[in-house]
Design a protein around this motif. Structure first.
Motif, mmCIF file in Angstrom:
data_model
loop_
_atom_site.group_PDB
_atom_site.id
_atom_site.type_symbol
_atom_site.label_atom_id
_atom_site.label_comp_id
_atom_site.label_asym_id
_atom_site.label_seq_id
_atom_site.Cartn_x
_atom_site.Cartn_y
_atom_site.Cartn_z
ATOM 1 N N LYS A 11 -6.577 -1.610 2.232
ATOM 2 C CA LYS A 11 -5.365 -2.311 2.664
ATOM 3 C C LYS A 11 -4.363 -1.255 3.088
ATOM 4 C CE LYS A 11 -3.095 -2.278 -1.848
ATOM 5 N NZ LYS A 11 -1.845 -1.636 -1.463
ATOM 6 N N GLY A 12 -3.246 -1.722 3.559
ATOM 7 C CA GLY A 12 -2.172 -0.791 3.869
ATOM 8 C C GLY A 12 -2.349 -0.091 5.200
ATOM 9 N N ARG A 13 -1.496 0.892 5.416
ATOM 10 C CA ARG A 13 -1.370 1.488 6.745
ATOM 11 C C ARG A 13 -2.531 2.389 7.129
ATOM 12 N NH1 ARG A 13 3.433 2.289 4.061
ATOM 13 N NH2 ARG A 13 4.610 1.767 5.926
ATOM 14 N N LEU A 14 -3.325 2.833 6.158
ATOM 15 C CA LEU A 14 -4.431 3.718 6.520
ATOM 16 C C LEU A 14 -5.721 2.951 6.809
ATOM 17 C CD1 LEU A 14 -3.895 6.634 3.937
ATOM 18 C CD2 LEU A 14 -2.950 6.397 6.232
ATOM 19 N N SER A 54 -7.193 1.240 -2.982
ATOM 20 C CA SER A 54 -5.912 1.561 -2.336
ATOM 21 C C SER A 54 -5.819 3.076 -2.184
ATOM 22 C CB SER A 54 -4.744 1.024 -3.160
ATOM 23 O OG SER A 54 -4.439 1.922 -4.204
ATOM 24 N N ALA A 55 -4.952 3.512 -1.275
ATOM 25 C CA ALA A 55 -4.846 4.957 -0.986
ATOM 26 C C ALA A 55 -4.553 5.764 -2.249
ATOM 27 C CB ALA A 55 -3.761 5.183 0.061
ATOM 28 N N SER A 56 -3.704 5.240 -3.122
ATOM 29 C CA SER A 56 -3.379 6.006 -4.329
ATOM 30 C C SER A 56 -4.531 6.004 -5.335
ATOM 31 C CB SER A 56 -2.076 5.511 -4.962
ATOM 32 O OG SER A 56 -2.083 4.116 -5.061
ATOM 33 N N GLY A 73 -3.960 9.929 1.916
ATOM 34 C CA GLY A 73 -2.905 10.813 2.405
ATOM 35 C C GLY A 73 -2.835 12.090 1.576
ATOM 36 N N ASP A 75 -0.248 13.594 0.753
ATOM 37 C CA ASP A 75 0.846 13.439 -0.210
ATOM 38 C C ASP A 75 0.310 12.907 -1.540
ATOM 39 O OD1 ASP A 75 0.282 11.068 1.307
ATOM 40 O OD2 ASP A 75 2.048 10.102 0.448
ATOM 41 N N LEU A 76 -0.608 11.963 -1.461
ATOM 42 C CA LEU A 76 -1.151 11.363 -2.689
ATOM 43 C C LEU A 76 -2.069 12.342 -3.408
ATOM 44 C CD1 LEU A 76 -1.738 7.765 -1.336
ATOM 45 C CD2 LEU A 76 0.032 8.538 -2.922
ATOM 46 N N GLY A 97 -1.876 8.554 10.192
ATOM 47 C CA GLY A 97 -1.085 8.428 8.957
ATOM 48 C C GLY A 97 -0.115 9.568 8.729
ATOM 49 N N PRO A 98 0.559 10.050 9.806
ATOM 50 C CA PRO A 98 1.490 11.159 9.606
ATOM 51 C C PRO A 98 2.710 10.699 8.832
ATOM 52 C CG PRO A 98 1.796 10.272 11.795
ATOM 53 C CD PRO A 98 0.629 9.523 11.195
ATOM 54 N N ALA A 99 3.169 11.502 7.895
ATOM 55 C CA ALA A 99 4.345 11.172 7.096
ATOM 56 C C ALA A 99 4.790 12.435 6.361
ATOM 57 C CB ALA A 99 4.018 10.067 6.099
ATOM 58 N N TYR A 139 7.424 10.440 -6.219
ATOM 59 C CA TYR A 139 6.728 11.731 -6.098
ATOM 60 C C TYR A 139 7.240 12.701 -7.155
ATOM 61 C CZ TYR A 139 4.977 9.908 -1.708
ATOM 62 O OH TYR A 139 4.345 9.140 -0.776
ATOM 63 N N THR A 181 8.276 8.480 8.138
ATOM 64 C CA THR A 181 7.529 8.704 9.382
ATOM 65 C C THR A 181 8.479 8.652 10.566
ATOM 66 O OG1 THR A 181 5.539 7.773 8.434
ATOM 67 C CG2 THR A 181 5.610 7.914 10.813
ATOM 68 N N SER A 202 2.418 15.368 5.544
ATOM 69 C CA SER A 202 1.173 14.686 5.178
ATOM 70 C C SER A 202 0.543 13.980 6.364
ATOM 71 C CB SER A 202 1.466 13.658 4.071
ATOM 72 O OG SER A 202 0.284 12.971 3.712
HETATM 73 N N1 LIG Z 1 5.590 5.471 7.096
HETATM 74 C C1 LIG Z 1 4.849 5.673 6.005
HETATM 75 N N2 LIG Z 1 5.347 5.361 4.816
HETATM 76 C C2 LIG Z 1 4.637 5.520 3.702
HETATM 77 N N3 LIG Z 1 3.380 6.005 3.675
HETATM 78 C C3 LIG Z 1 2.821 6.355 4.832
HETATM 79 C C4 LIG Z 1 3.506 6.210 6.051
HETATM 80 N N4 LIG Z 1 2.695 6.620 7.037
HETATM 81 C C5 LIG Z 1 1.546 7.015 6.457
HETATM 82 N N5 LIG Z 1 1.613 6.869 5.125
HETATM 83 C C6 LIG Z 1 0.527 7.207 4.198
HETATM 84 O O1 LIG Z 1 0.068 6.025 3.569
HETATM 85 C C7 LIG Z 1 0.078 6.180 2.153
HETATM 86 C C8 LIG Z 1 0.474 4.901 1.463
HETATM 87 O O2 LIG Z 1 -0.370 3.913 1.870
HETATM 88 P P1 LIG Z 1 -0.279 2.498 1.201
HETATM 89 O O3 LIG Z 1 1.129 2.110 0.974
HETATM 90 O O4 LIG Z 1 -1.148 1.628 1.998
HETATM 91 O O5 LIG Z 1 -1.071 2.790 -0.128
HETATM 92 P P2 LIG Z 1 -0.634 2.774 -1.633
HETATM 93 O O6 LIG Z 1 0.664 3.465 -1.765
HETATM 94 O O7 LIG Z 1 -1.818 3.267 -2.376
HETATM 95 O O8 LIG Z 1 -0.529 1.269 -1.920
HETATM 96 P P3 LIG Z 1 0.547 0.616 -2.846
HETATM 97 O O9 LIG Z 1 1.875 1.077 -2.297
HETATM 98 O O10 LIG Z 1 0.328 -0.839 -2.681
HETATM 99 O O11 LIG Z 1 0.210 1.141 -4.209
HETATM 100 C C9 LIG Z 1 1.110 7.247 1.894
HETATM 101 O O12 LIG Z 1 0.890 7.895 0.686
HETATM 102 C C10 LIG Z 1 0.952 8.154 3.097
HETATM 103 O O13 LIG Z 1 -0.092 9.062 2.861
#
Ligand SMILES: Nc1ncnc2c1ncn2[C@@H]1O[C@H](COP(=O)(O)OP(=O)(O)OP(=O)(O)O)[C@@H](O)[C@H]1O
Ligand SMILES: O=P(O)(O)OC[C@H]1O[C@H](OP(=O)(O)OP(=O)(O)O)[C@H](O)[C@@H]1O
Ligand SMILES: [Mg+2]
Length: 322
Positions: A11-14, A54-56, A73, A75-76, A97-99, A139, A181, A202
Motif C-alpha cells: 500500500k502507500g506511495r511506493l 507496509s514500507a516500515s 525507503g 529513510d526507514l 519515492g524521492p523524499a 524519526y 518531497t 531518501s
Molecule cells: N512525500 C512523501 N512523504 C512521505 N513519504 C514519502 C514521500 N515520498 C516518498 N516517501 C517514502 O514512502 C515511505 C512511506 O510510505 P508509506 O506511508 O506508504 O508507508 P508507511 O509509512 O510504512 O505506512 P504507514 O504510514 O501507514 O505506517 C517514506 O518512508 C518514504 O521512504
C-alpha cells in the motif's frame, strides 16, 4: 529448501512504482489468493515468495531476517535499523519515492537559518523558559544522531504519529523533523528547512537482509532476479551500435574514450564493430564511425544486457557467503 522471500509495499506511495520496477525486469508478480492475501509469487520462479507489507514493516523484517529482499525507503532503513551496516546490504537505488528528511522551524524565526543558529536558540530557550525545545518527529533515531553531530543537546523529542507539520502551530513542539518531497506541507504550515538541515536524501531502494537464511535456493533465486534487474538497467541506459568500419582501429580509438564499449570484443580488422553505447552518446558515436569509413550505422534498443559478472549480485554474494 529455503525459498527467497521478497517484501514489497502492499500500500502507500511506493506500491505502484514497485510493481512497475519488477515488470520492467520481466518479473510478473502474482497474487493467487486475491488482493487480501498477503502472500504472492513471481510467475515462473517457484523458489520465490512475495510478502506484501507496509514500507516500515519491510525495514523491520529486513533487520530481523524474516525476509531476504525488501523494497523500502532509505529513510526507514536508517530510522528503524540501529546498525544498518551489520544487518542489511543496500543493493541499488530504484529511482522513485524521492523524499528528504529535514529539520524545519517556523518561518517566523528569522534569526534561525542553520543548525548552529538552532544550537544557540536551544541553549537560550532552556535558560529563559527552564525547559527544553521540543522537536516533533517520528524519526527519533535519525534526529538524535543528527542533533548530536551538530553538538545540540538542549532539546526534547515529542514523538509524533502523523500530521507532524502541525505541531508548532498547535503548540505541542517548537520545531519538527519530517520527510518532504514537494515542500507543500511545510509551506502550508509556515515552516522552513534549515540551510544545513537535510538529514537524509531518501528514495526507494532494493535492500537485502544479512540476517536472513541464504542457504538452499535463496541465493540462486537472488542471482536470477538480480541478473534480470541488472540486465534491464544496463539495457535501458544503452544502445547497440553496429557498423562495418574499414578503419576499425581508428574508429575504436575515437569511440572508446566517449564511453562506448566493445561488447563482443575486438572484431577482425575491417570487420563489423558491435558497440554498447550510452544512450546520449549515440549521435557522436555514429558520427565517429562514419568519419572512419562506415557507410551505415544501425542503432538498436536492447531489452536486456546480461553479463558474466553482476554488479548487483556479486557484492551481496560476497557478504552473505563471507
Ligand atoms: N512525500 C512523501 N512523504 C512521505 N513519504 C514519502 C514521500 N515520498 C516518498 N516517501 C517514502 O514512502 C515511505 C512511506 O510510505 P508509506 O506511508 O506508504 O508507508 P508507511 O509509512 O510504512 O505506512 P504507514 O504510514 O501507514 O505506517 C517514506 O518512508 C518514504 O521512504
Ligand atoms: O513535501 P510534501 O510533498 O508535502 O510531502 C510530505 C508529507 O507527506 C507525508 O505525509 P502523508 O500524507 O504520508 O501522511 P502521514 O504523515 O500521516 O503518513 C509526510 O509525512 C509529509 O507530511
Ligand atoms: Mg505514511
Amino acid at each position: 529448501m529455503t525459498r527467497l522471500i521478497i517484501g514489497i509495499p502492499s500500500k502507500g506511495r511506493l506500491q505502484e512504482n514497485t510493481a512497475e520496477f519488477f515488470a520492467g525486469a520481466g518479473l510478473k508478480i502474482v497474487q493467487p489468493g486475491g488482493d487480501r492475501n498477503y502472500r504472492g509469487a513471481i510467475k515462473g520462479l517457484d523458489s520465490v515468495e512475495i510478502a506484501f507489507l507496509s514500507a516500515s514493516e519491510i525495514a523491520r523484517e529486513l533487520a530481523a531476517g524474516s525476509i531476504h529482499f525488501g523494497i523500502t525507503g532509505l529513510d526507514l532503513v536508517h530510522e528503524s535499523i540501529a546498525t544498518p551496516d551489520k544487518l542489511v546490504h543496500v543493493v541499488t537505488p530504484l529511482g522513485f519515492g524521492p523524499a528528504d528528511v529535514v529539520v524545519a522551524v517556523p518561518k517566523a524565526w528569522i534569526d534561525v537559518e542553520t543548525m548552529a543558529d538552532l544550537g544557540d536558540v536551544a541553549s537560550d530557550f532552556r535558560n529563559r523558559h527552564g525547559r527544553r525545545l521540543r522537536v516533533a518527529t517520528k524519526y527519533v533515531t535519525l534526529t538524535r544522531a543528527f542533533f548530536a553531530r551538530h553538538g545540540i543537546a538542549d532539546y526534547w523529542i515529542v514523538e509524533s504519529a502523523g500530521a507532524t507539520e502541525g505541531a508548532p502551530a498547535a503548540g505541542s513542539a517548537e520545531l519538527i523533523v519530517d520527510i518532504t518531497t514537494t515542500g507543500s506541507t511545510l509551506e502550508a504550515n509556515a515552516l522552513k528547512i534549515l540551510a544545513d538541515g537535510v538529514i537524509l536524501k531518501s528514495q526507494a531502494h532494493l535492500v537485502a537482509s544479512l540476517k536472513a537464511d541464504w542457504s538452499g535456493e535463496a541465493l540462486s533465486a537472488a542471482r536470477t532476479i538480480l541478473d534480470r534487474v541488472a540486465a534491464e538497467e544496463t539495457a535501458r541506459g544503452s544502445r547497440l551500435v553496429r557498423a562495418h568500419v574499414p578503419d576499425t582501429r581508428g574508429a575504436i580509438k575515437d569511440v572508446l574514450p566517449m564511453g562506448a564499449e566493445l561488447i563482443y570484443g575486438l572484431p577482425v580488422e575491417g570487420g563489423v564493430l558491435s558497440l554498447l553505447c550510452p544512450r546520449d552518446l549515440v549521435p557522436d558515436c555514429s558520427q565517429a564511425l562514419i568519419a572512419h569509413g562506415a557507410t551505415a550505422v544501425s542503432v538498436e534498443k536492447p531489452d536486456y544486457i546480461f553479463r558474466s559478472t553482476n554488479r548487483l549480485y556479486d557484492p551481496l554474494a560476497a557478504k552473505v557467503n563471507g
